[in-house]
Design a protein around this motif. Sequence first.
Motif, short mmCIF file in Angstrom:
data_model
loop_
_atom_site.label_atom_id
_atom_site.label_comp_id
_atom_site.label_asym_id
_atom_site.label_seq_id
_atom_site.Cartn_x
_atom_site.Cartn_y
_atom_site.Cartn_z
N MET A 2 0.84 -1.17 0.00
CA MET A 2 0.00 0.00 0.00
C MET A 2 0.88 1.23 0.00
O MET A 2 2.05 1.18 0.33
CB MET A 2 -0.94 0.00 1.20
N GLU A 3 0.29 2.34 -0.40
CA GLU A 3 1.00 3.61 -0.39
C GLU A 3 0.24 4.56 0.51
O GLU A 3 -0.99 4.62 0.47
CB GLU A 3 1.11 4.18 -1.80
N LEU A 4 0.97 5.32 1.32
CA LEU A 4 0.38 6.31 2.21
C LEU A 4 0.98 7.66 1.86
O LEU A 4 2.19 7.81 1.81
CB LEU A 4 0.69 5.94 3.67
N LYS A 5 0.09 8.63 1.61
CA LYS A 5 0.52 10.00 1.30
C LYS A 5 -0.14 10.94 2.30
O LYS A 5 -1.34 10.83 2.57
CB LYS A 5 0.10 10.42 -0.10
N ILE A 6 0.65 11.86 2.84
CA ILE A 6 0.13 12.84 3.78
C ILE A 6 0.58 14.22 3.32
O ILE A 6 1.74 14.42 2.97
CB ILE A 6 0.68 12.59 5.21
N PRO B 237 4.68 17.60 1.76
CA PRO B 237 4.20 16.24 1.51
C PRO B 237 5.09 15.18 2.19
O PRO B 237 6.29 15.37 2.35
CB PRO B 237 4.33 16.12 -0.01
N TYR B 238 4.45 14.09 2.60
CA TYR B 238 5.13 12.92 3.15
C TYR B 238 4.55 11.71 2.44
O TYR B 238 3.35 11.66 2.17
CB TYR B 238 4.88 12.79 4.66
N ALA B 239 5.38 10.71 2.16
CA ALA B 239 4.88 9.51 1.49
C ALA B 239 5.73 8.32 1.87
O ALA B 239 6.92 8.44 2.17
CB ALA B 239 4.88 9.69 -0.02
N SER B 240 5.08 7.14 1.85
CA SER B 240 5.78 5.89 2.09
C SER B 240 5.00 4.77 1.42
O SER B 240 3.77 4.82 1.35
CB SER B 240 5.92 5.63 3.59
N THR B 241 5.72 3.76 0.94
CA THR B 241 5.10 2.62 0.29
C THR B 241 5.67 1.34 0.88
O THR B 241 6.85 1.28 1.22
CB THR B 241 5.41 2.65 -1.23
N GLY B 242 4.82 0.32 1.00
CA GLY B 242 5.29 -0.96 1.50
C GLY B 242 4.13 -1.80 1.98
O GLY B 242 2.97 -1.39 1.88
N PRO B 243 4.43 -2.97 2.52
CA PRO B 243 3.36 -3.80 3.06
C PRO B 243 2.78 -3.16 4.32
O PRO B 243 3.48 -2.44 5.04
CB PRO B 243 4.05 -5.13 3.37
N SER B 244 1.53 -3.43 4.59
CA SER B 244 0.86 -2.86 5.75
C SER B 244 1.47 -3.45 7.02
O SER B 244 1.80 -4.63 7.05
CB SER B 244 -0.62 -3.19 5.67
N PRO B 245 1.70 -2.71 8.05
CA PRO B 245 1.34 -1.31 8.18
C PRO B 245 2.43 -0.38 7.65
O PRO B 245 3.61 -0.58 7.92
CB PRO B 245 1.18 -1.12 9.68
N LYS C 143 -4.23 16.20 5.07
CA LYS C 143 -4.89 15.42 4.01
C LYS C 143 -4.14 14.09 3.93
O LYS C 143 -2.92 14.06 3.78
CB LYS C 143 -4.81 16.13 2.67
N ILE C 144 -4.90 12.97 4.08
CA ILE C 144 -4.30 11.65 4.09
C ILE C 144 -4.91 10.82 2.96
O ILE C 144 -6.14 10.72 2.86
CB ILE C 144 -4.54 10.94 5.44
N ASP C 145 -4.07 10.26 2.12
CA ASP C 145 -4.51 9.38 1.03
C ASP C 145 -3.89 8.00 1.24
O ASP C 145 -2.69 7.87 1.45
CB ASP C 145 -4.05 9.91 -0.34
N VAL C 146 -4.74 6.98 1.21
CA VAL C 146 -4.29 5.60 1.30
C VAL C 146 -4.59 4.96 -0.04
O VAL C 146 -5.74 4.97 -0.50
CB VAL C 146 -5.01 4.83 2.43
N ILE C 147 -3.56 4.41 -0.68
CA ILE C 147 -3.72 3.82 -2.01
C ILE C 147 -3.39 2.34 -1.94
O ILE C 147 -2.29 1.96 -1.53
CB ILE C 147 -2.80 4.53 -3.04
N GLY C 148 -4.36 1.51 -2.32
CA GLY C 148 -4.14 0.07 -2.38
C GLY C 148 -3.36 -0.27 -3.63
O GLY C 148 -3.77 0.09 -4.73
N ILE C 149 -2.26 -0.95 -3.47
CA ILE C 149 -1.44 -1.32 -4.62
C ILE C 149 -1.67 -2.77 -5.00
O ILE C 149 -1.79 -3.10 -6.17
CB ILE C 149 0.05 -1.05 -4.33
N SER C 150 -1.77 -3.67 -4.01
CA SER C 150 -2.03 -5.07 -4.30
C SER C 150 -2.67 -5.72 -3.09
O SER C 150 -2.59 -5.21 -1.98
CB SER C 150 -0.73 -5.80 -4.67
N GLY C 151 -3.32 -6.86 -3.30
CA GLY C 151 -3.88 -7.62 -2.20
C GLY C 151 -5.24 -7.15 -1.73
O GLY C 151 -5.74 -7.61 -0.73
N LEU C 152 -5.87 -6.24 -2.46
CA LEU C 152 -7.17 -5.72 -2.04
C LEU C 152 -8.29 -6.42 -2.79
O LEU C 152 -9.14 -5.81 -3.41
CB LEU C 152 -7.24 -4.20 -2.27
#
Length: 188
Positions: free
Chosen positions: A1-5, A12-20, A34-43
């Motif tokens: 997943m990707e998390l953008k703040i 801006p802040y961002a990080s990508t990887g497996p949850s959490p 502003k928080i965006d959660v983006i599903g990349i795989s496994g959803l």
Amino acid sequence: MELKIEAPDGHPYASTGPSPVVITIKDPPAGIYKIDVIGISGLNPNGETPYVSVAAIEPCVTANIEQLGAVRHSYTGSDLAAAVQVSGLSNLKVNIVGDSIGGAILQGSASYNGVGLTGTLLLYAHGGNLGIIPLAATAFGLNIPAQTAGQQIGSALGDDPANLSVGFHIDRLFTCGGVLMIDGRTSA
């Protein structure tokens, strides 16, 4: 997943990887994030259920912060007593009891138009406003029913003590270390 703040100051802040996925912001500015959660795989139906958890560490000290849409007012008992302005009320002393994640219990004493009072109140946030519920009260050394105390508080304030506007939208109210913490946002 990707998390953008996006912080209130636009950083801006961002990080990508497996949850959490965790992003820590040191000394974050107050305001609306502003928080965006983006599903990349496994959803998929057999995959991971996404969730977001946000936490903040706030110092348990008196503060009056209003910036970038965020509001934080926090008071020790003596600071709260000094901030309360009700005609006829004097010698107010307030003790904030315990630590609570929702609401606050206050014990205090005061004179109202020369009459000595003591009591215990519950403060809580609801619908963006402040609510006050008297739990116990005395005047002239005699117990006063809580309902009667509530009516007298409403009369003194000129408003419904269960629905008081404080000039901003209250999102949460709690206590820590003997400090009443009120967090919210400007009413827009």
